[in-house]
Design a protein around this motif. Structure first.
Motif, PDB file in Angstrom:
ATOM      1  N   LEU A 224       0.872  -1.176   0.000  1.00 42.09           N
ATOM      2  CA  LEU A 224       0.000   0.000   0.000  1.00 42.09           C
ATOM      3  C   LEU A 224       0.903   1.218   0.000  1.00 42.09           C
ATOM      4  CD1 LEU A 224      -2.854   1.244   0.256  1.00 42.09           C
ATOM      5  CD2 LEU A 224      -2.616   1.058   2.747  1.00 42.09           C
ATOM      6  N   CYS A 225       1.013   1.849  -1.174  1.00 47.17           N
ATOM      7  CA  CYS A 225       1.909   2.998  -1.344  1.00 47.17           C
ATOM      8  C   CYS A 225       3.313   2.695  -0.843  1.00 47.17           C
ATOM      9  CB  CYS A 225       1.338   4.234  -0.641  1.00 47.17           C
ATOM     10  SG  CYS A 225      -0.159   4.868  -1.433  1.00 47.17           S
ATOM     11  N   GLY A 226       3.812   1.524  -1.197  1.00 47.72           N
ATOM     12  CA  GLY A 226       5.172   1.153  -0.861  1.00 47.72           C
ATOM     13  C   GLY A 226       5.331   0.429   0.454  1.00 47.72           C
ATOM     14  N   ASN A 227       4.323   0.425   1.307  1.00 39.88           N
ATOM     15  CA  ASN A 227       4.389  -0.277   2.588  1.00 39.88           C
ATOM     16  C   ASN A 227       3.833  -1.686   2.435  1.00 39.88           C
ATOM     17  OD1 ASN A 227       5.374   2.021   4.054  1.00 39.88           O
ATOM     18  ND2 ASN A 227       3.310   2.869   3.948  1.00 39.88           N
ATOM     19  N   THR A 228       4.612  -2.682   2.817  1.00 44.69           N
ATOM     20  CA  THR A 228       4.198  -4.071   2.633  1.00 44.69           C
ATOM     21  C   THR A 228       3.049  -4.434   3.556  1.00 44.69           C
ATOM     22  OG1 THR A 228       6.434  -4.725   1.967  1.00 44.69           O
ATOM     23  CG2 THR A 228       4.954  -6.474   2.726  1.00 44.69           C
ATOM     24  N   LEU A 229       1.955  -4.907   2.951  1.00 49.12           N
ATOM     25  CA  LEU A 229       0.814  -5.404   3.717  1.00 49.12           C
ATOM     26  C   LEU A 229       0.952  -6.896   4.009  1.00 49.12           C
ATOM     27  CD1 LEU A 229      -2.097  -3.666   1.751  1.00 49.12           C
ATOM     28  CD2 LEU A 229      -1.156  -2.977   3.977  1.00 49.12           C
TER      29      LEU A 229
END
Length: 231
Positions: free
Chosen positions: A160-165
């Protein structure tokens, strides 16, 4: 030697996305003893410049990083923070790619986006402009053995916008991950608070009222009656 890595721009309009990165090391880094000796690099999404003295004095000037709160993304051209509304899926199939599929469902169970029918190899899917709310990402394997590691080294990562979910590959028939899209803040800073105002009030009123009444009554009657009537 000291090393500084700065991302100056990110372009997600292409597949894959691209970024401009400056890597500086050694004597090219600006040395410092305190934050006041570091200067703004002009990139809003890098955050503020500060002096890193963790390795000793003198230190080096580094950027504080993304100025936006968690769940928001930084937009360089408007110098603002906005809701992070884009999910990306990086998928590497195993040797039975046709068994793999995925979808994203909203809180009511409606399918927002899905994918299937992949060829063996790596694939990138971008799901932009998601509205505020809670969603579930689901990945499926129709045979029930996941995508790693019996018949190939498959894997997936959802960001999510570069942040790993979520990332993985070892599951059976399915694996699910829930995530939330937040609303944009009603107001956001338009610039990083790099420099405090240099023109605070520098002068107080230089004189209090100087002309008070200059004379109080200075003379009382000089002669009181000195004699009582004699007759």
């Amino acid at each position: 030697e000291p090393l500084s890595v700065k991302v100056t721009s990110i372009d997600l309009s292409t597949e894959p996305g691209t970024a401009d990165i400056n890597i500086i090391f050694g004597t090219d880094l600006h040395q410092c003893r305190n934050n006041a000796e570091c200067f703004d690099d002009g990139v809003y999404c890098n955050g503020v410049e500060m002096c890193d003295t963790g390795a000793g004095i003198p230190g080096v000037c580094v950027s504080s990083g993304n100025p936006c709160e968690s769940g928001l993304k930084c937009v360089e051209n408007t110098q603002s923070c906005t809701a992070c509304d884009e999910v990306r899926l990086q998928l590497t199939t195993d040797n039975y790619a046709g068994e793999t599929s995925w979808d994203i469902k909203d809180s009511g169970g409606a399918t927002i986006r899905s994918g299937s029918g992949y060829s063996i190899g790596s694939h990138v899917e971008t799901i932009p402009n998601l509205q505020e709310g809670t969603y579930t990402f689901n990945i499926y394997d129709s045979w029930g053995d996941g995508i790693c590691c019996l018949y190939g080294e498959g894997s997936y990562e959802v960001t999510l916008c570069g942040n790993t979910l979520k990332q993985g590959g070892t599951f059976q028939r399915s694996e699910s991950t829930q995530f939330t899209i937040h609303s944009s803040p009603t107001s956001v800073p338009t610039a990083s608070p790099i420099i405090q105002s240099t023109n605070s009030p520098t002068s107080q009123p230089t004189a209090s009222p100087t002309n008070q009444p200059t004379k109080t009554p200075t003379t009382q009657p000089t002669v009181a009656p000195t004699s009582q009537p004699t007759a």
